[in-house]
Design a protein around this motif. Sequence first.
Motif, mmCIF file in Angstrom:
data_model
loop_
_atom_site.group_PDB
_atom_site.id
_atom_site.type_symbol
_atom_site.label_atom_id
_atom_site.label_comp_id
_atom_site.label_asym_id
_atom_site.label_seq_id
_atom_site.Cartn_x
_atom_site.Cartn_y
_atom_site.Cartn_z
ATOM 1 N N ASP A 15 4.044 -30.596 -16.089
ATOM 2 C CA ASP A 15 2.995 -30.565 -15.057
ATOM 3 C C ASP A 15 1.845 -29.254 -15.841
ATOM 4 O O ASP A 15 3.012 -28.624 -16.443
ATOM 5 C CB ASP A 15 3.165 -30.460 -13.332
ATOM 6 C CG ASP A 15 3.791 -29.239 -13.143
ATOM 7 O OD1 ASP A 15 3.388 -28.153 -13.127
ATOM 8 O OD2 ASP A 15 5.804 -29.783 -13.525
ATOM 9 N N GLY B 219 -4.036 -25.190 -14.080
ATOM 10 C CA GLY B 219 -4.429 -26.636 -15.145
ATOM 11 C C GLY B 219 -6.246 -25.894 -15.283
ATOM 12 O O GLY B 219 -6.844 -26.790 -15.431
ATOM 13 N N PRO C 293 -4.218 -31.664 -27.029
ATOM 14 C CA PRO C 293 -4.232 -31.305 -25.700
ATOM 15 C C PRO C 293 -4.042 -29.652 -26.832
ATOM 16 O O PRO C 293 -4.868 -28.391 -26.627
ATOM 17 C CB PRO C 293 -3.623 -31.006 -24.978
ATOM 18 C CG PRO C 293 -3.069 -32.071 -24.926
ATOM 19 C CD PRO C 293 -2.959 -33.326 -26.273
ATOM 20 N N THR D 95 -15.614 -32.970 -22.257
ATOM 21 C CA THR D 95 -15.237 -34.037 -21.475
ATOM 22 C C THR D 95 -14.233 -35.166 -22.535
ATOM 23 O O THR D 95 -14.419 -34.664 -23.733
ATOM 24 C CB THR D 95 -16.076 -34.731 -20.984
ATOM 25 O OG1 THR D 95 -17.113 -35.162 -21.917
ATOM 26 C CG2 THR D 95 -16.787 -33.887 -20.512
ATOM 27 N N ASP D 96 -13.638 -36.178 -21.944
ATOM 28 C CA ASP D 96 -13.742 -37.040 -23.558
ATOM 29 C C ASP D 96 -14.819 -37.562 -23.787
ATOM 30 O O ASP D 96 -15.864 -37.670 -23.104
ATOM 31 C CB ASP D 96 -11.972 -38.494 -22.774
ATOM 32 C CG ASP D 96 -13.029 -39.107 -21.405
ATOM 33 O OD1 ASP D 96 -14.255 -39.677 -21.602
ATOM 34 O OD2 ASP D 96 -12.613 -40.040 -21.111
ATOM 35 N N GLU E 139 -15.414 -38.467 -19.119
ATOM 36 C CA GLU E 139 -14.169 -38.449 -18.154
ATOM 37 C C GLU E 139 -13.606 -36.752 -18.802
ATOM 38 O O GLU E 139 -13.736 -35.791 -18.993
ATOM 39 C CB GLU E 139 -12.917 -38.924 -18.139
ATOM 40 C CG GLU E 139 -13.567 -40.419 -17.881
ATOM 41 C CD GLU E 139 -14.372 -40.744 -16.011
ATOM 42 O OE1 GLU E 139 -13.411 -40.133 -14.991
ATOM 43 O OE2 GLU E 139 -15.345 -41.546 -16.487
ATOM 44 N N LEU F 297 -11.123 -34.336 -19.212
ATOM 45 C CA LEU F 297 -9.709 -34.283 -20.077
ATOM 46 C C LEU F 297 -8.731 -34.124 -19.837
ATOM 47 O O LEU F 297 -8.260 -33.188 -18.943
ATOM 48 C CB LEU F 297 -10.103 -32.858 -21.123
ATOM 49 C CG LEU F 297 -11.320 -33.350 -22.296
ATOM 50 C CD1 LEU F 297 -10.415 -31.934 -22.794
ATOM 51 C CD2 LEU F 297 -11.003 -34.781 -23.367
ATOM 52 N N SER F 298 -7.361 -34.661 -19.637
ATOM 53 C CA SER F 298 -6.121 -34.658 -19.766
ATOM 54 C C SER F 298 -5.627 -33.315 -20.463
ATOM 55 O O SER F 298 -5.440 -33.437 -21.899
ATOM 56 C CB SER F 298 -4.870 -35.872 -19.675
ATOM 57 O OG SER F 298 -3.947 -34.960 -19.890
ATOM 58 N N MET F 299 -4.825 -32.530 -19.946
ATOM 59 C CA MET F 299 -3.917 -31.419 -20.652
ATOM 60 C C MET F 299 -2.414 -32.200 -20.866
ATOM 61 O O MET F 299 -1.975 -30.787 -21.998
ATOM 62 C CB MET F 299 -4.404 -30.184 -19.895
ATOM 63 C CG MET F 299 -5.256 -29.424 -19.824
ATOM 64 S SD MET F 299 -6.425 -29.003 -21.260
ATOM 65 C CE MET F 299 -5.972 -28.286 -22.165
ATOM 66 N N LEU F 300 -2.378 -32.928 -21.148
ATOM 67 C CA LEU F 300 -0.944 -33.492 -21.687
ATOM 68 C C LEU F 300 -0.942 -34.746 -22.070
ATOM 69 O O LEU F 300 -0.790 -35.432 -22.763
ATOM 70 C CB LEU F 300 -0.640 -34.300 -20.368
ATOM 71 C CG LEU F 300 0.223 -32.318 -19.368
ATOM 72 C CD1 LEU F 300 0.364 -32.737 -17.973
ATOM 73 C CD2 LEU F 300 0.770 -31.484 -20.129
ATOM 74 N N SER F 301 -2.051 -34.980 -22.456
ATOM 75 C CA SER F 301 -2.815 -36.686 -23.332
ATOM 76 C C SER F 301 -3.212 -36.037 -24.053
ATOM 77 O O SER F 301 -4.220 -35.629 -24.916
ATOM 78 C CB SER F 301 -3.126 -37.431 -22.624
ATOM 79 O OG SER F 301 -3.825 -37.733 -22.188
ATOM 80 N N LYS G 96 -6.944 -38.179 -26.761
ATOM 81 C CA LYS G 96 -8.057 -38.253 -26.181
ATOM 82 C C LYS G 96 -9.748 -38.269 -27.330
ATOM 83 O O LYS G 96 -8.974 -36.647 -27.966
ATOM 84 C CB LYS G 96 -9.082 -37.800 -24.844
ATOM 85 C CG LYS G 96 -8.249 -38.245 -23.362
ATOM 86 C CD LYS G 96 -8.803 -39.158 -23.093
ATOM 87 C CE LYS G 96 -8.140 -40.360 -21.768
ATOM 88 N NZ LYS G 96 -8.791 -39.131 -20.794
#
Lengths: 257, 257
Positions: A80, A114, A209, A227-228, A232, A234-238, A240
Amino acid sequence: MATLNTWRLALDIKQWVVTAAEAVKLHLHDDLKVNTKSGRNDLVTNIDKTTEQYLVQKIRAQYPEAKIVGEEGFGDQVEDLTGLVFFVDPIDGTMNFVKARENFAIMIGAYLDGKGIVGVILDVMKDELFWGGPEFGVYKNNLPLPKPKNITLSEGLLGMSGPLLVHDVKHVAAAVTASSGARIFGSAGIEFTKVIQGFENGYVSKLMPWDFAAGKVMAETLGLKVTDIDGEPLSMLSSKIVLIGTERTHAQILALQ
Amino acid sequence: MATLNTWRLALDIKQWVVTAAEAVKLHLHDDLKVNTKSGRNDLVTNIDKTTEQYLVQKIRAQYPEAKIVGEEGFGDQVEDLTGLVFFVDPIDGTMNFVKARENFAIMIGAYLDGKGIVGVILDVMKDELFWGGPEFGVYKNNLPLPKPKNITLSEGLLGMSGPLLVHDVKHVAAAVTASSGARIFGSAGIEFTKVIQGFENGYVSKLMPWDFAAGKVMAETLGLKVTDIDGEPLSMLSSKIVLIGTERTHAQILALQ
């Protein structure tokens, strides 16, 4: 972390990155120990590893409560984004480093709960240090970078990932054809430096990331969209497919999806 | 021309090119007058023109009997290659020059009775002067470049033209997939500097004689192969899809045709 001094944090990160680069340059013409990771074109060298170890050690000494996401695995298992999180890419563009000893970057992005607060990208061989965040603006070495003009797709060069272009993933070929031309530098960090300077109007690539953490902070600070590829967050943990661009270019590439 | 001193010729060309670059740098942040030529991504600026005029004037003063093939039309209508012929590209990578003020080159190739004798490519913003010929070997500034290792397609980065890759002309996508990855720098001169340094194992692009004249001299001096994409010798008076590579990479890309 309420008392975090982001100005001090930015200075710390810059010092670590520049010091790490000096060590890399000292070993520039050594024989490298090169290994593959996920595939034959996903490389890691002894220099990637020692550089990450150095950066992780500096972070842990100065910010012991922080979490670290590191490309080469010397950080933490981060699940997290609460608190202070560092994203470390010790050598971005390892293939360029191995084959050409140029067009590679050392990158650190620092996020608080985050939210990106400091991003640093050092183009090692050009001695160009890009750094900034929402509190400071963005600088190239000691000079502030202006916000890039909000140019359209046809008005600029589009940074690309080779594999996405070869396989025409997500209609990138149409985007390139509508642009002033594709460029492929082979390093996300280097491509981010082109976009934030206004040399390219956008960049598309599948990224982890640590590939985009530092660049995203600076790009967003300069009014660019990150963004992706479907728009959308972006996730900082996966991983894309990431789309960065001026507002107009970003919207035009989204419209191709 | 039996008494032509090629060592003096090389020194002359280097001096002209470096002096021209100083003038370009002085005007680097001026507003450019940009016009299109064959299409919207084929640009020419006032700087291309004044640089070619300067170089043509220097050539005519020092080598009045020579013929000149110049990109921007200040040379001669050259219909045969007898005698001394200069190929002048005042700004190679004009799109990069306009959009990014980097990754552009000033190039001159000198040929005697159709045989390359001197090639000079200056990466203007990196201050890297590549020069050489069969009599001297090839140098980067003052240091000799070793012959690049004869690596295979899979062992190196492949320089590409964006349009050829987007439209997968002549099976270049398969070549890229077999390589360590594509790079697109957007300037033939810059790509030649990558290949002769061993940073790339090859390069494919549709080029005019002024785009490849200088690079061909240096590449061949270093044992690289330079032909059209079907393995035929290049014409110095017409446009072709050009394939440059190590012997092995060159053969592998030919085998895809």
